[in-house]
Motif scaffolding. Sequence first.
Motif, short mmCIF file in Angstrom:
data_model
loop_
_atom_site.label_atom_id
_atom_site.label_comp_id
_atom_site.label_asym_id
_atom_site.label_seq_id
_atom_site.Cartn_x
_atom_site.Cartn_y
_atom_site.Cartn_z
N GLY A 379 -2.25 -36.79 3.83
CA GLY A 379 -2.61 -35.41 4.10
C GLY A 379 -4.10 -35.18 3.93
N SER A 380 -4.45 -34.02 3.39
CA SER A 380 -5.86 -33.64 3.28
C SER A 380 -6.65 -34.49 2.29
CB SER A 380 -5.98 -32.17 2.89
OG SER A 380 -5.50 -31.35 3.93
N SER A 381 -5.95 -35.28 1.46
CA SER A 381 -6.70 -36.15 0.53
C SER A 381 -7.47 -37.23 1.29
CB SER A 381 -5.75 -36.79 -0.48
OG SER A 381 -4.82 -37.64 0.15
N PHE A 382 -7.17 -37.39 2.58
CA PHE A 382 -7.91 -38.36 3.41
C PHE A 382 -9.26 -37.80 3.88
CE2 PHE A 382 -8.92 -40.21 7.59
CZ PHE A 382 -8.90 -41.57 7.29
N LYS A 383 -9.43 -36.48 3.85
CA LYS A 383 -10.60 -35.84 4.45
C LYS A 383 -11.95 -36.33 3.91
CE LYS A 383 -8.14 -31.61 5.74
NZ LYS A 383 -7.89 -30.18 5.42
N PRO A 384 -12.08 -36.63 2.60
CA PRO A 384 -13.38 -37.14 2.15
C PRO A 384 -13.85 -38.39 2.90
CG PRO A 384 -12.08 -36.45 0.28
CD PRO A 384 -11.18 -36.38 1.47
N ALA A 389 -17.87 -40.53 6.65
CA ALA A 389 -18.26 -41.14 7.93
C ALA A 389 -19.25 -40.24 8.66
CB ALA A 389 -17.02 -41.38 8.78
N ALA A 390 -18.99 -38.94 8.62
CA ALA A 390 -19.88 -38.00 9.30
C ALA A 390 -21.26 -37.98 8.65
CB ALA A 390 -19.27 -36.60 9.29
N LEU A 391 -21.31 -38.01 7.33
CA LEU A 391 -22.60 -38.03 6.62
C LEU A 391 -23.34 -39.34 6.87
CD1 LEU A 391 -21.44 -36.50 3.20
CD2 LEU A 391 -22.89 -35.37 4.91
N GLN A 392 -22.62 -40.46 6.76
CA GLN A 392 -23.24 -41.77 6.92
C GLN A 392 -23.79 -41.95 8.34
OE1 GLN A 392 -23.26 -44.24 4.44
NE2 GLN A 392 -24.32 -45.75 5.71
N GLU A 393 -23.08 -41.45 9.33
CA GLU A 393 -23.52 -41.60 10.72
C GLU A 393 -24.65 -40.64 11.07
OE1 GLU A 393 -22.58 -43.84 13.06
OE2 GLU A 393 -21.51 -44.78 11.38
N GLY A 394 -24.94 -39.70 10.17
CA GLY A 394 -26.00 -38.73 10.44
C GLY A 394 -25.57 -37.64 11.39
N ALA A 395 -24.26 -37.57 11.67
CA ALA A 395 -23.77 -36.56 12.61
C ALA A 395 -23.74 -35.18 11.99
CB ALA A 395 -22.36 -36.94 13.09
N MET A 396 -23.67 -35.13 10.63
CA MET A 396 -23.55 -33.85 9.95
C MET A 396 -24.28 -33.91 8.61
SD MET A 396 -19.47 -33.22 10.73
CE MET A 396 -19.35 -31.77 9.68
N GLU A 456 -12.93 -43.46 15.88
CA GLU A 456 -13.22 -44.87 15.63
C GLU A 456 -14.17 -45.04 14.44
OE1 GLU A 456 -13.43 -43.38 18.52
OE2 GLU A 456 -11.85 -44.29 19.73
N LYS A 457 -15.15 -44.16 14.33
CA LYS A 457 -16.08 -44.22 13.20
C LYS A 457 -15.38 -43.93 11.88
CE LYS A 457 -19.87 -45.17 15.46
NZ LYS A 457 -20.59 -46.45 15.25
N VAL A 458 -14.40 -43.04 11.92
CA VAL A 458 -13.64 -42.71 10.71
C VAL A 458 -12.81 -43.92 10.28
CG1 VAL A 458 -11.91 -41.19 9.71
CG2 VAL A 458 -13.60 -40.28 11.32
N ILE A 459 -12.18 -44.57 11.24
CA ILE A 459 -11.39 -45.76 10.92
C ILE A 459 -12.30 -46.86 10.38
CG2 ILE A 459 -9.97 -47.60 11.91
CD1 ILE A 459 -8.85 -45.52 13.85
N GLU A 460 -13.47 -47.00 10.96
CA GLU A 460 -14.42 -48.01 10.47
C GLU A 460 -14.81 -47.73 9.03
OE1 GLU A 460 -19.06 -49.30 11.26
OE2 GLU A 460 -17.92 -48.39 12.91
N MET A 461 -15.03 -46.45 8.71
CA MET A 461 -15.37 -46.09 7.33
C MET A 461 -14.21 -46.40 6.39
SD MET A 461 -17.33 -45.03 4.99
CE MET A 461 -18.74 -44.51 5.98
N ALA A 462 -12.99 -46.10 6.82
CA ALA A 462 -11.82 -46.40 5.99
C ALA A 462 -11.73 -47.90 5.72
CB ALA A 462 -10.55 -45.90 6.68
N ARG A 463 -12.00 -48.71 6.73
CA ARG A 463 -11.98 -50.16 6.54
C ARG A 463 -13.05 -50.60 5.54
NH1 ARG A 463 -7.56 -49.84 8.33
NH2 ARG A 463 -6.90 -50.30 10.46
#
Length: 699
Positions: A379-384, A389-396, A456-463
Amino acid sequence: MTKPNSGSPGSKRRLPFRIAAERWMPLFRRMKRWLIIAGCGMAVFLLAAFAFLFYLRTQTLPASSISQTSQILDFQGNVIDTFHAGENRQSVPLKRISPYLLEATLAIEDQRFYDHLGFDMKGMARATLINLEHLEAKQGASTLTQQLARNLYLTHERTWKRKLKEAMYTVQLEMQYSKDDILGLYLNQIYYGHGAYGVEAASQLYFGKHAADLSLAESAMLAGIPKGPKYYSPYMDMKNAKDRQRTILSTMAEQGILTHAQAEEAGNELLKFQPLGTQQQGGIAPYFRDYIRSIAVDQLGIDEHLLSEGGIRIFTTLDSEAQQAAEDAVTQSIPTDSQQQAALISIDPRNGYIKAMVGGRNYKTNQFNRVFADTRQPGSSFKPILYLAALQEGAMTPLTRFKSEPTVFTYDEGRKTYAPRNYNDKYGNGEIDMRQAIASSDNIYAVSTIMAVGPEKVIEMARRLGISDKMKPVPSLALGTSPISPFEMASAFGTIGNGGARLTPTAIVRIEDRKGEVIYQAKPEEKQVVSAAHAYVLTSLMESVFEAGGTGNRVSAMIKRPVAGKTGTTATDAWLVGYTPELATAVWVGYDKDRKLTAAEAHRAAPIFAAYTEKALAAVPPKIFPVPDGVVSVYIDPASGKLAANSCPNKRLVAFVSGTEPTEVCGEHGDAPASADDAKSQAEQSKSWWQQLKRWWKD
């Protein structure tokens, strides 16, 4: 006519002796012959005996399979469980056995042990006389060496063949081992009742202490049990056990080992015994024990026979106090009559050590370890992980805004749509930033984020964070729809809490064989998978979950230290995954058969997390999360998202990766931006939890 001279009077007197000599001479000759024969026979016998002894000296003793109990120890070196195949045995060297027990055993079993060569002739003669007197076998005369030979290599059948073999093995033992070696082997081999073989296992069973720490009274009690555990075990017959203990103490006094006053004092001492069965109840942390076994056998290649009978010692990372805190938190947070299940896994993010593991509410009824269940949606515990990923990629950045309102998202080149909803249809009714989204667990913001950064970037971060479970690159991934185990969630959050440095979770520190030689040593490797600055910025944002308006705020008063985390709720699962600088913990609650949770049931994960975290760290002073290089903290005007000016009525301190902070200043009068150096930043960030700590202290 003259009579012939018949000889002198002296000749007449010697005649009888001559006649006697002539008569006895044949007898003397025969005796001489027999003496020669006897001497030759004795010589042959001695030569044969020496030859036989030489033969025995050159022969190896039969292989004896002495099984030893293997132990699992916690991080402090306390035994938390054992593995053994029928015989509970832990061999220890002679120097790790109480001198009192050595003296008591020799006094009652073999007083001339250090003087004889394996057979106590004096003792055998005395036993024979006593047995003849009573016309029955009232007393034996077996030495410790004979008993050892019988226990190691033979059965207890009463046959001449067995007795002959026993004598041979006794001689071999005496020739091939020192007296101390024989005594040590005996004390580690002998049976003390109730499944305990050897003094160490017996000491733990009866008194809950090591054999080296036994007192005089305890030693005399243990020394009396091997003669007949059914009769002299204090668990079976306390009177018999006490009488034999006093007999041993009296014997020690008669031999001058003790004074009679010491013997009487020890005999009157009230002994404290362990409740029978304590050692056979599966130990603590049964789910962790099963995990240790699987690692040892399946990953490290430890042979099952070695594990069960080899006497190895497995030193683990478990913290027994933290484990107890975990079990208590689960037990106290879920009603006893409920069928709801729970899992808790806690890892030290600084080294990857697993400190506590609860795989379910009752191991005896269900051994399935839910810590490793990879069928549950976080659930939402995955959101961090998404936001990292968004912070690391510089997207946000933390100030990136999205509207919190019902939204239909289009994906797969416009062929599919996705329309998420917030819990209870509560929306921000306007734009919110990342901190607000994390605190309130806004689903619309999360899906907007994954659309901006890409699944895909989120999955990469999870890996990168160590999550290996299969994940689909779809917008719903942002809401934790791909199942992930609590184990991997705790590990991933631990990496974030460790400044982006990942350590593979470790359960076994080292393994020693029965001789104390190390046969395995863990070598954890640390890998920087995310920049420390981005990890810290996310940690700062996740602290908002436990602040006013956050989904974890209702348990914030229970945690008197800085903490970051995220709740997660689906129809069938409830989570809280979070961390302090010392512990990263994942808590899951739900039903094994995907039964839907009531509102009350869905709120049980957070109290378990809070109760466990605070109790496990009760002796650890609160610490703020360390601020790494590359992070700046500035005051922001929440309304505009710009730098707060001195005249701004509301200011909020926000951490940024250097270079991503805003530069435009809010304020109608062109005021200078509010100052926020690092020291002031840390003080402001820690203000809320210090205030809680002060209130708690006053209460």
